[in-house]
Design a protein around this motif. Structure first.
Motif, PDB file in Angstrom:
ATOM      1  N   LYS A  67      -1.750  -0.733  16.867  1.00 49.59           N
ATOM      2  CA  LYS A  67      -3.073  -0.186  17.133  1.00 49.59           C
ATOM      3  C   LYS A  67      -4.062  -0.704  16.100  1.00 49.59           C
ATOM      4  O   LYS A  67      -3.710  -0.932  14.945  1.00 49.59           O
ATOM      5  N   LYS A  68      -5.291  -0.891  16.529  1.00 48.20           N
ATOM      6  CA  LYS A  68      -6.336  -1.342  15.629  1.00 48.20           C
ATOM      7  C   LYS A  68      -6.658  -0.203  14.672  1.00 48.20           C
ATOM      8  O   LYS A  68      -6.914   0.923  15.089  1.00 48.20           O
ATOM      9  N   LYS A  69      -6.624  -0.505  13.396  1.00 52.70           N
ATOM     10  CA  LYS A  69      -6.878   0.527  12.394  1.00 52.70           C
ATOM     11  C   LYS A  69      -8.374   0.705  12.201  1.00 52.70           C
ATOM     12  O   LYS A  69      -9.126  -0.256  12.107  1.00 52.70           O
ATOM     13  N   ARG A  70      -8.756   1.952  12.175  1.00 47.19           N
ATOM     14  CA  ARG A  70     -10.161   2.254  11.916  1.00 47.19           C
ATOM     15  C   ARG A  70     -10.377   2.299  10.408  1.00 47.19           C
ATOM     16  O   ARG A  70      -9.487   2.692   9.650  1.00 47.19           O
ATOM     17  N   PRO A  71     -11.553   1.917   9.951  1.00 46.40           N
ATOM     18  CA  PRO A  71     -11.814   1.985   8.515  1.00 46.40           C
ATOM     19  C   PRO A  71     -11.841   3.442   8.052  1.00 46.40           C
ATOM     20  O   PRO A  71     -12.219   4.344   8.810  1.00 46.40           O
ATOM     21  N   ILE A  72     -11.446   3.647   6.829  1.00 45.75           N
ATOM     22  CA  ILE A  72     -11.437   4.991   6.251  1.00 45.75           C
ATOM     23  C   ILE A  72     -12.805   5.291   5.655  1.00 45.75           C
ATOM     24  O   ILE A  72     -13.421   4.432   5.037  1.00 45.75           O
ATOM     25  N   GLY A  73     -13.254   6.511   5.823  1.00 47.04           N
ATOM     26  CA  GLY A  73     -14.518   6.919   5.231  1.00 47.04           C
ATOM     27  C   GLY A  73     -15.580   7.145   6.281  1.00 47.04           C
ATOM     28  O   GLY A  73     -15.317   7.171   7.482  1.00 47.04           O
ATOM     29  N   PHE A  74     -16.800   7.317   5.825  1.00 46.29           N
ATOM     30  CA  PHE A  74     -17.923   7.597   6.719  1.00 46.29           C
ATOM     31  C   PHE A  74     -18.853   6.404   6.727  1.00 46.29           C
ATOM     32  O   PHE A  74     -19.081   5.761   5.709  1.00 46.29           O
TER      33      PHE A  74
END
Length: 80
Positions: A67-74
């Motif tokens: 799965k494509k990893k989403r970036p951490i944080g806002f």
């Protein structure tokens, strides 16, 4: 690597388990290759009537894509 240098009973057991894991992995991979060869032979033997079955088996044999990893944080306001 460290388990092969140390001479304690636990290090020896860890080293043995590592080797066993690699042997099991090799056995699983060779079984998968055998299955692929047998499937190809069956596919040549039977006509297009079984094409759907063979396609479904091949789809089950291929590992899922990560799965494509989403970036951490806002993200800053208004950006996505």
């Amino acid at each position: 690597m460290l388990s092969s240098v140390l001479h304690s009973k636990r290090a020896v057991q860890v080293n043995i388990e590592i080797m066993r894991a690699f042997v099991r992995l090799r056995r699983i991979l060779s079984t998968h290759a055998d299955l692929a060869r047998k499937l190809a032979a069956l596919e040549k033997k039977y006509d297009a009537q079984f094409r759907v079955v063979f396609d479904a088996i091949r789809e089950l044999m291929t590992p899922p894509e990560p799965k494509k990893k989403r970036p951490i944080g806002f993200a800053p306001w208004g950006e996505k």
